[in-house]
Design a protein around this motif. Sequence first.
Motif, PDB file in Angstrom:
ATOM      1  N   TYR A 422       0.696  -1.369   0.098  1.00  0.00           N
ATOM      2  CA  TYR A 422       0.064   0.013  -0.106  1.00  0.00           C
ATOM      3  C   TYR A 422       0.897   1.106  -0.054  1.00  0.00           C
ATOM      4  O   TYR A 422       0.628   2.077  -0.730  1.00  0.00           O
ATOM      5  CB  TYR A 422      -0.979   0.103   1.140  1.00  0.00           C
ATOM      6  CG  TYR A 422      -2.385  -0.492   0.552  1.00  0.00           C
ATOM      7  CD1 TYR A 422      -2.716   0.350  -0.260  1.00  0.00           C
ATOM      8  CD2 TYR A 422      -2.955  -1.350   1.268  1.00  0.00           C
ATOM      9  CE1 TYR A 422      -4.398   0.253  -0.737  1.00  0.00           C
ATOM     10  CE2 TYR A 422      -4.182  -1.867   1.031  1.00  0.00           C
ATOM     11  CZ  TYR A 422      -4.706  -1.073  -0.052  1.00  0.00           C
ATOM     12  OH  TYR A 422      -6.342  -1.300  -0.334  1.00  0.00           O
ATOM     13  N   ALA A 425       1.986   1.707  -3.660  1.00  0.00           N
ATOM     14  CA  ALA A 425       0.929   1.837  -4.362  1.00  0.00           C
ATOM     15  C   ALA A 425       0.161   3.123  -4.354  1.00  0.00           C
ATOM     16  O   ALA A 425      -0.002   3.746  -5.539  1.00  0.00           O
ATOM     17  CB  ALA A 425      -0.083   0.699  -4.172  1.00  0.00           C
ATOM     18  N   MET A 447      -5.713   2.254  -8.980  1.00  0.00           N
ATOM     19  CA  MET A 447      -5.083   1.603  -7.719  1.00  0.00           C
ATOM     20  C   MET A 447      -5.824   0.722  -6.664  1.00  0.00           C
ATOM     21  O   MET A 447      -5.692  -0.227  -5.978  1.00  0.00           O
ATOM     22  CB  MET A 447      -4.284   2.840  -6.981  1.00  0.00           C
ATOM     23  CG  MET A 447      -3.699   2.276  -5.725  1.00  0.00           C
ATOM     24  SD  MET A 447      -3.491   3.919  -4.654  1.00  0.00           S
ATOM     25  CE  MET A 447      -5.098   3.980  -3.912  1.00  0.00           C
ATOM     26  N   SER A 450      -6.430  -2.529  -8.446  1.00  0.00           N
ATOM     27  CA  SER A 450      -5.454  -3.449  -8.701  1.00  0.00           C
ATOM     28  C   SER A 450      -4.795  -3.886  -7.402  1.00  0.00           C
ATOM     29  O   SER A 450      -4.188  -5.059  -7.134  1.00  0.00           O
ATOM     30  CB  SER A 450      -4.229  -2.696  -9.334  1.00  0.00           C
ATOM     31  OG  SER A 450      -3.879  -1.442  -8.715  1.00  0.00           O
ATOM     32  N   VAL A 451      -4.828  -3.172  -6.145  1.00  0.00           N
ATOM     33  CA  VAL A 451      -4.303  -3.631  -4.911  1.00  0.00           C
ATOM     34  C   VAL A 451      -4.886  -4.849  -4.287  1.00  0.00           C
ATOM     35  O   VAL A 451      -4.075  -5.719  -3.850  1.00  0.00           O
ATOM     36  CB  VAL A 451      -4.345  -2.371  -4.068  1.00  0.00           C
ATOM     37  CG1 VAL A 451      -3.669  -3.192  -2.478  1.00  0.00           C
ATOM     38  CG2 VAL A 451      -3.288  -1.325  -4.317  1.00  0.00           C
TER      39      VAL A 451
END
Length: 498
Positions: A422, A425, A447, A450-451
């Motif tokens: 995190y 990102a 973001m 995708s995380v």
Amino acid sequence: MSRLQTEEQAVDSEGDSSLHRRNEEGTQSSHRMLGFSDALLSIIATVMILPVTHTEISPEQFDKSIQKLLATRIAVYLMTFLIVTVAWTAHTRLFQVVGKIDDTLALLNLACMMTITLLPYTFSLMVTFPDVPLGIFLFCVCVIAIGSVQAMIVGYAFHFPHLLNPQIQCSTHRDLSRRHILHLVLRGPALCFVAAVFSLFFFPLSYLLMVTVIFLPHISKATTWCKDKLMGQRESPAHDMEPFSIDLHAPLSKERVEAFSDGVYAIVATLLILDICEDNVPDPKDVQEKFSGSLVAALGAYGPQFLAYFGSFATVGLLWFAHHSLFLHVRKATQTMGLLNILSLAFVGGLPLAYQQTSAFARQPHDELERVRVSCAIIFFASIFQFAIWTTALLHQTETLQPAVQFGGQEHAFMFAKLALYPCASLLAFAATCLLSRFSTAIFHLMQISVPFAFLLLRLLVRLALAGLQVLRGLWPHHPQQDQSEPEAQSQLLPDPC
């Protein structure tokens, strides 16, 4: 004559034992009360963000003055959140000494909790009227009242020693213990008393004093360390040779830290859905007039807000998942780790503000860049302090961490990737919006999407990365002595295939 004295002593001992039994009959375990107090304190600390999230900003107002106002409110929120955690720490220390409770002590604790529930209201006054000292004064008065009630709990418990922890009951220096716990409970309210006085004629100094309350234990520890280095460590006096059976300066228990942290995460997740219920339920008149009575079409108009909710909830949930994974491998939390955890929770409490910012993309598209940056900054700080907890634990890894996540452990690389995901990102998204400001909304939503998938594939990605590093290391020339140590080092670095 001696027989009469013996009979009188027997009667006295029977009276003492019966009195002790009567006292014991009215006592109960404090576990449930502590659970209630921890839950209430975590709620109070978290709802401090609500006055900040409900700051009304019209599309034409998002200029530097509004940014400064928002930044000021966030700073005041962080300060008050941390002060509430100081009250929670004092409450935890207090009930390290108090082992059992009776009705009177339970009611005193309830009075303390009632005073704590007034803190969000005084905080709302502080952020709504930042130039009026009354909000600061009332906030300080609440903190003083909390300390006063906690001091009454100390006095009551030591007046009836059967309520104390058994180790304190047996201590020959019970009065010293009482003075010490009173010092811990009252030093914050004493500073707030001075801050309340200064709020009447110079309120900026009041803010400085309240910030001092937050870091006072660490300042005291640093001052003691410097004094010992400069003047030499003094020998303890004879009456201090048996100090406390319970070390009130020791780190808080891992279980209490986890319980308070879980409460904050759960409440933040709940606040997100409350905002959905408040802002995203269509008005019946609008459904009839604008959407020809179609509730499905009316709800479709709120699609971006629901997208923001799911992304924000995923962020809260995955940050909790990373926190849970970390503390699963923590043996003992040091004071520095506890402070970093509180700082992380303070920014986690700001995630409803990030949701409010991202849910406004559809309504106010021209200022989305600033809102994306605010959201990325909150997520970055919430996650980077988690990473800092782990790096701090590695400094004393034999005491604080399980072998699996220590340097060379089977889960070391995986834990590194899990906690670094995190921060990397959010920082990457922030930098990308600086270069591609036109696509800031798309970058942020990318973001958020995708995380979670990266978390699902993280173990596979870590294995591929380690395999790639091994291939690269194989391309470099190396000495035969290194060949003998490489298999052992690689076996330590590779994650457990199970």
